[in-house]
Design an enzyme around this catalytic site. Structure first.
Site, short mmCIF file in Angstrom:
data_model
loop_
_atom_site.label_atom_id
_atom_site.label_comp_id
_atom_site.label_asym_id
_atom_site.label_seq_id
_atom_site.Cartn_x
_atom_site.Cartn_y
_atom_site.Cartn_z
N HIS A 33 43.04 36.34 32.18
CA HIS A 33 43.59 36.55 33.52
C HIS A 33 43.14 35.45 34.49
O HIS A 33 42.12 34.79 34.31
CB HIS A 33 43.29 37.95 34.06
CG HIS A 33 41.89 38.24 34.47
ND1 HIS A 33 41.24 39.41 34.16
CD2 HIS A 33 40.99 37.53 35.21
CE1 HIS A 33 40.03 39.42 34.68
NE2 HIS A 33 39.84 38.28 35.33
N ASP A 61 41.51 37.08 45.37
CA ASP A 61 41.77 38.49 45.13
C ASP A 61 40.72 39.38 45.82
O ASP A 61 39.70 38.90 46.31
CB ASP A 61 41.80 38.78 43.62
CG ASP A 61 40.68 38.07 42.86
OD1 ASP A 61 39.67 37.70 43.48
OD2 ASP A 61 40.82 37.89 41.65
N ASN A 84 40.10 37.94 29.03
CA ASN A 84 41.42 38.28 28.49
C ASN A 84 42.51 37.33 28.99
O ASN A 84 43.70 37.60 28.84
CB ASN A 84 41.79 39.74 28.85
CG ASN A 84 41.96 39.95 30.35
OD1 ASN A 84 41.85 39.02 31.14
ND2 ASN A 84 42.22 41.18 30.74
N GLU A 134 46.86 39.99 35.43
CA GLU A 134 46.41 40.52 34.15
C GLU A 134 47.44 40.30 33.04
O GLU A 134 48.66 40.22 33.33
CB GLU A 134 46.15 42.02 34.29
CG GLU A 134 44.96 42.37 35.17
CD GLU A 134 43.65 42.35 34.39
OE1 GLU A 134 43.40 41.37 33.66
OE2 GLU A 134 42.87 43.30 34.54
C1 GLP Z 1 37.23 38.49 37.77
C2 GLP Z 1 38.04 37.84 38.92
C3 GLP Z 1 38.49 36.48 38.56
C4 GLP Z 1 37.36 35.77 37.85
C5 GLP Z 1 37.20 36.38 36.49
C6 GLP Z 1 36.01 35.85 35.71
O1 GLP Z 1 37.68 39.73 37.40
N1 GLP Z 1 39.15 38.58 39.40
O2 GLP Z 1 38.91 35.79 39.71
O3 GLP Z 1 37.66 34.42 37.69
O4 GLP Z 1 37.20 37.78 36.56
O5 GLP Z 1 34.81 36.34 36.19
P1 GLP Z 1 33.41 35.77 35.73
O6 GLP Z 1 33.29 34.40 36.32
O7 GLP Z 1 32.39 36.72 36.27
O8 GLP Z 1 33.43 35.73 34.24
#
Ligand code: GLP
Length: 245
Positions: free
Chosen positions: A134, A63, A132, A139
Site C-alpha cells: 500500500h 493520510d 502489502n 490498500e
Molecule cells: C502505514 C501508512 C503508510 C506507511 C506505511 C508503512 O500504514 N499509512 O503511509 O508508509 O504504513 O509504515 P512503516 O514505515 O511503519 O512500515
C-alpha cells in the site's frame, strides 16, 4: 524508477534528507507530501537537525485515521507534531492535513484535493511502503481510487499500526482518509523509502511485477521521476537488474 540500495537504514534516512533539503532549497514555494510510520523517523530527525528555513514550505500529509482528532495520541497528526511540526519553524497555516474527525468525511476529502491543487500540486511526495504494497492508505484490492477518499484498512495494515495504539490492534481505526493514486502519480517527484525484511516482497513486486490494484505501489512504474531508497534487507528480493534503473 531509480532504485538505490544503501548500506543501512540510517544511510537511507540521510540520503532521503539530502533530497528533501535539495527540493526545499530549489523551489521558491516547495510543496511536500509527507508520510508517517516507522520508516521516516530517521528522515525527520535529520530534517530537524538541518535547521532549514521552513517559512516557504507547504506540507500535505498522505493520510489520517478516521474518527481521530488531531490531538489523539494515535493520530498521524500527533505523530507529525512529535517528529517534525512542533520542532521546526513551519507555519501552522502551511501544514495540510486530513481531519480524521471531520463530520463529513467525503467533503473533507474534496477539500484536501482542492487544497493540494490550489498549492500547485506536490513538488516532492515522500512515501513509505506497506508490507502489502500500500501507498498512504491505498490498500490492495479489486480497484484503486484516484481522488482522496475514505479507505477500509486491511487487518494486516491495522496490525502494522497497532504500536500507535499501545499494541492493541482492536483500537486501530478500521477506516482512514487517504490521498488517492491521482495525487500520488501527479507529484512531480516521488521518493519512496523502504527498510527492513518485511518490505522485501512488496519492494520486488513494486519494481518488477505487473501493474496491479493488488499491489498499489506497482503503479509507480508509470511515473517518470520515482526514486526508491532501500536498505539491504528491503532490497533482498530484488533481481539485480531492478537495481539502479
Ligand atoms: C502505514 C501508512 C503508510 C506507511 C506505511 C508503512 O500504514 N499509512 O503511509 O508508509 O504504513 O509504515 P512503516 O514505515 O511503519 O512500515
Amino acid at each position: 524508477m531509480r532504485v538505490s540500495v544503501l548500506p543501512t537504514a540510517d544511510a537511507v534516512a540521510a540520503a532521503a534528507a539530502a533530497i528533501v533539503i535539495d527540493v526545499i532549497g530549489a523551489n521558491r514555494s516547495p510543496v511536500l507530501g509527507l508520510p508517517t510510520g516507522r520508516t521516516p523517523v530517521g528522515l525527520y530527525a535529520r530534517l530537524r537537525e538541518a535547521r532549514l528555513d521552513w517559512s516557504r514550505v507547504r506540507t500535505f500529509n498522505l493520510d489520517e485515521f478516521a474518527g481521530l482528532t488531531a490531538g489523539d495520541p494515535g493520530s498521524f497528526r500527533h505523530y507529525m507534531d512529535q517528529h517534525l511540526f512542533s520542532l521546526v519553524d513551519l507555519p501552522a497555516a502551511q501544514i495540510g492535513f486530513l481531519r480524521g474527525d471531520a463530520a463529513d468525511a467525503v467533503a473533507e476529502c474534496e477539500r484536501y484535493d482542492q487544497a493540494i491543487a490550489a498549492a500547485g500540486g506536490l513538488d516532492l511526495l515522500v512515501c513509505g511502503l506497506g508490507a502489502n504494497g500500500h501507498l498512504g492508505f491505498n490498500e490492495p484490492g479489486p480497484l484503486l481510487w484516484g481522488p482522496t477518499h475514505v479507505a477500509t484498512l486491511h487487518p494486516q495494515t491495522r496490525a502494522a499500526n497497532a504500536a500507535l495504539f499501545g499494541g492493541d490492534v482492536a483500537a486501530v481505526p478500521a477506516r482512514a482518509l487517504t490521498i488517492g493514486m491521482t495525487a500520488i502519480l501527479r507529484a512531480r517527484r516521488v521518493l519512496l523509502l523502504a527498510t527492513g525484511p518485511s518490505k522485501a516482497a512488496a519492494v520486488a513486486a513494486m519494481a518488477s511485477g505487473p501493474l496491479t490494484t493488488t499491489l498499489p505501489a506497482s503503479w509507480l512504474q508509470v511515473h517518470e521521476a520515482v526514486e526508491v531508497l532501500l536498505d539491504p534487507a528491503a532490497a533482498a528480493a530484488l533481481t539485480p537488474a531492478a537495481v539502479g534503473r
